[in-house]
Design a protein around this motif. Structure first.
Motif, PDB file in Angstrom:
ATOM      1  N   THR A  99       1.059  -1.187   0.180  1.00  0.00           N
ATOM      2  CA  THR A  99      -0.003  -0.060   0.013  1.00  0.00           C
ATOM      3  C   THR A  99       0.780   1.316  -0.078  1.00  0.00           C
ATOM      4  N   TRP A 100       2.025   1.184   0.977  1.00  0.00           N
ATOM      5  CA  TRP A 100       2.938   2.252   0.886  1.00  0.00           C
ATOM      6  C   TRP A 100       3.437   2.766  -0.498  1.00  0.00           C
ATOM      7  N   VAL A 101       4.050   1.637  -1.161  1.00  0.00           N
ATOM      8  CA  VAL A 101       4.429   1.871  -2.490  1.00  0.00           C
ATOM      9  C   VAL A 101       3.557   2.333  -3.408  1.00  0.00           C
ATOM     10  N   ASP A 102       2.323   1.902  -3.363  1.00  0.00           N
ATOM     11  CA  ASP A 102       1.201   2.544  -4.131  1.00  0.00           C
ATOM     12  C   ASP A 102       1.045   3.798  -3.961  1.00  0.00           C
ATOM     13  N   GLN A 103       0.967   4.197  -2.829  1.00  0.00           N
ATOM     14  CA  GLN A 103       0.594   5.615  -2.484  1.00  0.00           C
ATOM     15  C   GLN A 103       1.945   6.377  -2.794  1.00  0.00           C
ATOM     16  N   ALA A 104       3.011   6.289  -2.419  1.00  0.00           N
ATOM     17  CA  ALA A 104       4.127   6.892  -2.946  1.00  0.00           C
ATOM     18  C   ALA A 104       4.430   7.120  -4.351  1.00  0.00           C
ATOM     19  N   ALA A 105       4.011   6.135  -4.981  1.00  0.00           N
ATOM     20  CA  ALA A 105       4.141   6.406  -6.617  1.00  0.00           C
ATOM     21  C   ALA A 105       3.176   7.423  -6.917  1.00  0.00           C
ATOM     22  N   GLN A 106       2.169   7.801  -6.435  1.00  0.00           N
ATOM     23  CA  GLN A 106       0.902   8.735  -6.842  1.00  0.00           C
ATOM     24  C   GLN A 106       1.663  10.316  -6.561  1.00  0.00           C
ATOM     25  N   TRP A 107       2.147  10.328  -5.176  1.00  0.00           N
ATOM     26  CA  TRP A 107       2.428  11.606  -4.836  1.00  0.00           C
ATOM     27  C   TRP A 107       4.056  11.900  -4.661  1.00  0.00           C
ATOM     28  N   GLY A 108       4.898  10.625  -4.591  1.00  0.00           N
ATOM     29  CA  GLY A 108       6.246  10.851  -4.605  1.00  0.00           C
ATOM     30  C   GLY A 108       7.050  11.772  -5.539  1.00  0.00           C
ATOM     31  N   PRO A 109       6.802  11.883  -6.780  1.00  0.00           N
ATOM     32  CA  PRO A 109       7.504  12.658  -7.613  1.00  0.00           C
ATOM     33  C   PRO A 109       7.354  14.111  -7.493  1.00  0.00           C
ATOM     34  N   ALA A 110       6.157  14.448  -6.534  1.00  0.00           N
ATOM     35  CA  ALA A 110       6.085  16.068  -6.285  1.00  0.00           C
ATOM     36  C   ALA A 110       6.601  16.026  -4.955  1.00  0.00           C
ATOM     37  N   VAL A 111       6.312  15.146  -3.896  1.00  0.00           N
ATOM     38  CA  VAL A 111       6.815  15.277  -2.340  1.00  0.00           C
ATOM     39  C   VAL A 111       8.396  15.145  -2.235  1.00  0.00           C
ATOM     40  N   ARG A 112       8.982  14.639  -3.500  1.00  0.00           N
ATOM     41  CA  ARG A 112      10.407  14.613  -3.193  1.00  0.00           C
ATOM     42  C   ARG A 112      11.177  15.924  -3.314  1.00  0.00           C
ATOM     43  N   TYR A 113      10.317  17.040  -3.684  1.00  0.00           N
ATOM     44  CA  TYR A 113      11.044  18.210  -3.787  1.00  0.00           C
ATOM     45  C   TYR A 113      10.754  18.747  -2.183  1.00  0.00           C
ATOM     46  N   ILE A 114      10.062  18.282  -1.351  1.00  0.00           N
ATOM     47  CA  ILE A 114      10.016  19.035  -0.030  1.00  0.00           C
ATOM     48  C   ILE A 114      10.441  18.111   1.022  1.00  0.00           C
ATOM     49  N   ARG A 115      11.467  18.850   1.695  1.00  0.00           N
ATOM     50  CA  ARG A 115      12.085  18.149   2.626  1.00  0.00           C
ATOM     51  C   ARG A 115      12.570  19.274   3.874  1.00  0.00           C
ATOM     52  N   SER A 116      12.062  18.524   4.947  1.00  0.00           N
ATOM     53  CA  SER A 116      12.045  19.339   6.087  1.00  0.00           C
ATOM     54  C   SER A 116      13.503  19.279   6.676  1.00  0.00           C
ATOM     55  N   SER A 117      13.711  20.347   7.200  1.00  0.00           N
ATOM     56  CA  SER A 117      15.179  20.412   7.803  1.00  0.00           C
ATOM     57  C   SER A 117      15.315  19.625   9.265  1.00  0.00           C
ATOM     58  N   LYS A 118      14.138  19.199   9.813  1.00  0.00           N
ATOM     59  CA  LYS A 118      14.054  18.597  10.839  1.00  0.00           C
ATOM     60  C   LYS A 118      13.928  17.003  10.766  1.00  0.00           C
ATOM     61  N   GLY A 119      14.330  16.201  11.446  1.00  0.00           N
ATOM     62  CA  GLY A 119      14.184  14.813  11.535  1.00  0.00           C
ATOM     63  C   GLY A 119      13.005  14.265  12.057  1.00  0.00           C
ATOM     64  N   PHE A 120      12.806  13.053  11.608  1.00  0.00           N
ATOM     65  CA  PHE A 120      11.545  12.279  11.786  1.00  0.00           C
ATOM     66  C   PHE A 120      11.056  12.392  13.397  1.00  0.00           C
ATOM     67  N   ILE A 121      12.187  11.966  14.362  1.00  0.00           N
ATOM     68  CA  ILE A 121      12.044  11.805  15.738  1.00  0.00           C
ATOM     69  C   ILE A 121      11.875  13.121  16.425  1.00  0.00           C
ATOM     70  N   GLU A 122      12.554  14.094  15.847  1.00  0.00           N
ATOM     71  CA  GLU A 122      12.581  15.423  16.219  1.00  0.00           C
ATOM     72  C   GLU A 122      11.070  15.943  16.015  1.00  0.00           C
ATOM     73  N   ARG A 123      10.541  15.785  14.800  1.00  0.00           N
ATOM     74  CA  ARG A 123       9.078  16.375  14.466  1.00  0.00           C
ATOM     75  C   ARG A 123       8.089  15.442  15.276  1.00  0.00           C
ATOM     76  N   LEU A 124       8.484  14.078  15.576  1.00  0.00           N
ATOM     77  CA  LEU A 124       7.388  13.533  16.335  1.00  0.00           C
ATOM     78  C   LEU A 124       7.607  13.953  18.058  1.00  0.00           C
ATOM     79  N   THR A 125       8.597  14.293  18.435  1.00  0.00           N
ATOM     80  CA  THR A 125       8.803  14.646  19.762  1.00  0.00           C
ATOM     81  C   THR A 125       7.993  16.166  19.925  1.00  0.00           C
ATOM     82  N   ALA A 126       8.187  16.799  18.873  1.00  0.00           N
ATOM     83  CA  ALA A 126       7.504  18.318  18.886  1.00  0.00           C
ATOM     84  C   ALA A 126       6.114  18.126  18.636  1.00  0.00           C
ATOM     85  N   GLY A 127       5.458  17.034  18.412  1.00  0.00           N
ATOM     86  CA  GLY A 127       3.817  16.623  18.377  1.00  0.00           C
ATOM     87  C   GLY A 127       3.531  17.076  17.212  1.00  0.00           C
TER      88      GLY A 127
END
Length: 202
Positions: A99-127
């Motif tokens: 399911t994840w790959v099927d989803q990422a194939a749809q929006w991945g070509p666009a989302v790949r341009y958007i990167r947060s400067s914060k890490g995953f765990i950092e954003r998780l901790t920040a809520g």
């Protein structure tokens, strides 16, 4: 027809919601064509809405980018949540990967341009709500594996971090667009990579 929360016309709210959807869709269209540094007037033109309307929703292009990224994560979480848990946690893990790959194939070509400067765990901790929802969804899948002794990794947050790193939309994009792999091939390779990293018995 009027709502009961201050008398705001329902059709006014629905028009605003429709405009927002069009604008977020337009972000995806612009990014897919490599138009990363778009302006709000350009976004409005792409969406077919007025410039003033676009500014009301998104004062800056960064606001629009964040809204698109947040929607992509929410769509992924919804798709994963729709995967039936079933009695076999390993089968559920495999279906979530597909399911994840099927989803990422749809929006991945666009989302790949958007990167947060914060890490995953950092954003998780920040809520961060969307990140928290994704973490909790994946942690639930992994916890089911752990409870049945199907994985050797019991630090769920670390396990989630590895999973999302291997299934990064840029990886899916690279393999589908530049290696010519099918979604099924990408799913097979990435699933085996995650299973190997987390000691998941498949």
């Amino acid at each position: 027809m009027f709502a009961q929360d201050g008398g705001v016309p329902v059709n006014t709210r629905s028009d605003a919601q429709r405009s927002r959807v069009l604008l977020v869709d337009a972000v995806q269209s612009l990014l897919r064509t490599g138009r990363i540094g778009f302006s709000i007037p350009e976004l409005a033109t792409e969406a077919g809405v007025g410039v003033a309307t676009a500014y009301r929703h998104f004062p800056t292009p960064q606001d629009a980018l964040q809204a698109f990224h947040r929607r992509a994560i929410e769509q992924l979480v919804d798709a994963l949540a729709a995967v039936d848990a079933g009695p076999d946690p390993v089968d559920r893990f495999h279906r979530c990967c597909r399911t994840w790959v099927d989803q990422a194939a749809q929006w991945g070509p666009a989302v790949r341009y958007i990167r947060s400067s914060k890490g995953f765990i950092e954003r998780l901790t920040a809520g961060d709500e969307s990140i928290t929802a994704l973490h909790d969804m994946l942690a639930g899948v992994l916890n089911s594996l752990a409870l049945q002794g199907k994985t050797t990794e019991y630090d769920l947050t670390y396990a989630v971090l590895l999973w999302i790193t291997i299934f990064d939309e840029r990886v899916v994009y690279d393999l589908t667009e530049h290696r010519g792999w099918t979604n099924a091939e990408v799913t097979d390779h990435l699933t085996r990579a995650v299973a190997g990293a987390l000691g998941i018995t498949v």
